[in-house]
Write a protein that holds these residues in place. Structure first.
Motif, PDB file in Angstrom:
ATOM      1  N   THR A 116     -36.375   1.115 -11.448  1.00  0.00           N
ATOM      2  CA  THR A 116     -36.488   1.955 -12.637  1.00  0.00           C
ATOM      3  C   THR A 116     -35.437   3.056 -12.524  1.00  0.00           C
ATOM      4  N   VAL A 117     -34.895   3.469 -13.661  1.00  0.00           N
ATOM      5  CA  VAL A 117     -33.984   4.610 -13.698  1.00  0.00           C
ATOM      6  C   VAL A 117     -34.484   5.575 -14.758  1.00  0.00           C
ATOM      7  N   SER A 118     -34.667   6.838 -14.381  1.00  0.00           N
ATOM      8  CA  SER A 118     -35.106   7.888 -15.298  1.00  0.00           C
ATOM      9  C   SER A 118     -33.998   8.926 -15.374  1.00  0.00           C
ATOM     10  N   VAL A 119     -33.353   9.031 -16.527  1.00  0.00           N
ATOM     11  CA  VAL A 119     -32.243   9.958 -16.700  1.00  0.00           C
ATOM     12  C   VAL A 119     -32.798  11.345 -17.021  1.00  0.00           C
ATOM     13  N   THR A 120     -32.422  12.337 -16.222  1.00  0.00           N
ATOM     14  CA  THR A 120     -32.899  13.703 -16.421  1.00  0.00           C
ATOM     15  C   THR A 120     -31.877  14.581 -17.129  1.00  0.00           C
ATOM     16  N   ALA A 121     -30.596  14.189 -17.084  1.00  0.00           N
ATOM     17  CA  ALA A 121     -29.547  14.935 -17.782  1.00  0.00           C
ATOM     18  C   ALA A 121     -28.382  13.999 -18.051  1.00  0.00           C
ATOM     19  N   GLY A 122     -27.725  14.180 -19.205  1.00  0.00           N
ATOM     20  CA  GLY A 122     -26.579  13.345 -19.538  1.00  0.00           C
ATOM     21  C   GLY A 122     -26.997  11.963 -20.000  1.00  0.00           C
ATOM     22  N   GLY A 144     -20.641   9.278 -21.735  1.00  0.00           N
ATOM     23  CA  GLY A 144     -20.564  10.573 -22.409  1.00  0.00           C
ATOM     24  C   GLY A 144     -19.566  11.504 -21.751  1.00  0.00           C
ATOM     25  N   ASP A 145     -19.727  12.798 -22.005  1.00  0.00           N
ATOM     26  CA  ASP A 145     -18.787  13.803 -21.504  1.00  0.00           C
ATOM     27  C   ASP A 145     -19.327  14.613 -20.339  1.00  0.00           C
ATOM     28  N   GLU A 146     -20.604  14.464 -20.030  1.00  0.00           N
ATOM     29  CA  GLU A 146     -21.233  15.257 -18.979  1.00  0.00           C
ATOM     30  C   GLU A 146     -21.688  14.362 -17.826  1.00  0.00           C
ATOM     31  N   THR A 147     -21.836  14.975 -16.656  1.00  0.00           N
ATOM     32  CA  THR A 147     -22.351  14.239 -15.505  1.00  0.00           C
ATOM     33  C   THR A 147     -23.789  13.812 -15.767  1.00  0.00           C
ATOM     34  N   CYS A 148     -24.091  12.578 -15.443  1.00  0.00           N
ATOM     35  CA  CYS A 148     -25.443  12.042 -15.612  1.00  0.00           C
ATOM     36  C   CYS A 148     -26.227  12.220 -14.312  1.00  0.00           C
ATOM     37  N   HIS A 149     -27.428  12.753 -14.424  1.00  0.00           N
ATOM     38  CA  HIS A 149     -28.342  12.878 -13.282  1.00  0.00           C
ATOM     39  C   HIS A 149     -29.541  11.972 -13.527  1.00  0.00           C
ATOM     40  N   LEU A 150     -29.936  11.226 -12.510  1.00  0.00           N
ATOM     41  CA  LEU A 150     -31.066  10.327 -12.687  1.00  0.00           C
ATOM     42  C   LEU A 150     -31.853  10.167 -11.397  1.00  0.00           C
TER      43      LEU A 150
END
Length: 202
Positions: free
Chosen positions: A135-141, A174-180
Motif C-alpha cells: 500500500t502507498v499513502s501519499v501525505t504530501a505532493g 508534479g512540481d513538489e517533492t512527494c512524501h509517502l
C-alpha cells in the motif's frame, strides 16, 4: 564507523542464520537470489556494502523481511523509531530516498517505509514473491504508481494498494517533492523451511 561495523555484523549473522534455516548452500542461495557466491561469502563475513536491491533479493529468496536481515533482537514491548535514526536504503540522484522504519512481528509481518520522491525521479521494482501486498499513502505532493505497465496517479490524501508480484515503479510527479508511507504486507512463512522459495526482487 562503529555503528556501520555493528550493522554489518548483525546483517552477516541474520543472513547466515536465515540461510541455514532454509537449508540452502551459498551456491544455491546465490543462484536463486542472483547474487554472486563471492558477494555472499563477503556478506556473511561482515564485509562489503550490499545495496538495496541485493538485500531485497536475499530477503525474498529467504522468505523473510528486509529488516529481519538488518535488525538485532527486539527489545521491549513498544518500539518507537525516528526517521532521522534510520539510514536510507535507497537514495536517488535528485534527493529521493527510502527508509525502512520497522517491521512488525508475527507470522505475517508488515514492513513500514517512509519514501521521498523528487519530481520526475523514479524507483523501478522487480516483482516480489507471490502473496506480497503493498500500500502507498501519499501525505504530501503526488506520485505516479506504475503496476504492470499501467499508470495510476496518487495524490496527497489518497492511498493505493496492489499485489506486489508484478513489476512496479514509484515516480514523483508534479512540481513538489512527494512524501509517502508505504507498507509491504508479507505472506506467512511456509510451514516447511525446506520448501522452495520464489527468488524475486524489489
Amino acid at each position: 564507523m562503529a555503528e556501520t561495523e555493528a550493522a554489518l555484523r548483525t546483517l552477516a549473522h541474520n543472513v547466515r542464520s536465515a540461510r541455514t534455516r532454509a537449508g540452502l548452500s551459498l551456491d544455491e542461495l546465490g543462484r536463486r537470489a542472483r547474487v554472486s557466491k563471492g558477494a555472499l561469502v563477503g556478506l556473511e563475513k561482515a564485509q562489503g556494502n550490499p545495496n538495496f536491491a541485493t538485500l531485497v533479493r536475499l530477503a525474498d529468496t529467504l522468505g523473510v523481511s528486509v529488516s529481519a536481515l538488518m535488525e538485532g533482537p527486539a527489545e521491549g514491548r513498544v518500539r518507537v523509531v525516528s526517521a532521522d535514526a534510520v539510514m536510507p536504503l535507497w537514495a536517488g540522484e535528485r534527493g529521493s530516498e527510502a527508509r525502512l522504519m520497522l517491521t512488525t512481528s508475527g507470522p505475517a509481518p508488515v514492513e513500514v517505509w517512509r519514501w521521498r520522491l523528487a519530481p520526475g525521479e523514479e524507483y523501478p521494482s522487480h516483482p516480489h514473491q507471490a502473496g506480497v501486498v503493498e500500500t502507498v499513502s501519499v501525505t504530501a505532493g503526488q506520485m505516479v504508481l506504475v503496476v504492470d505497465g499501467a499508470e495510476h496517479p496518487v495524490r496527497a490524501g489518497q492511498t493505493a494498494t496492489f499485489d506486489g508480484d508484478a513489476p512496479h515503479t514509484y515516480r514523483g510527479a508534479g512540481d513538489e517533492t512527494c512524501h509517502l508511507i508505504m507498507t509491504v504486507h508479507l505472506p506467512p512463512a511456509p510451514a516447511s523451511t525446506s520448501a522452495s522459495v520464489s527468488a524475486s526482487a524489489s
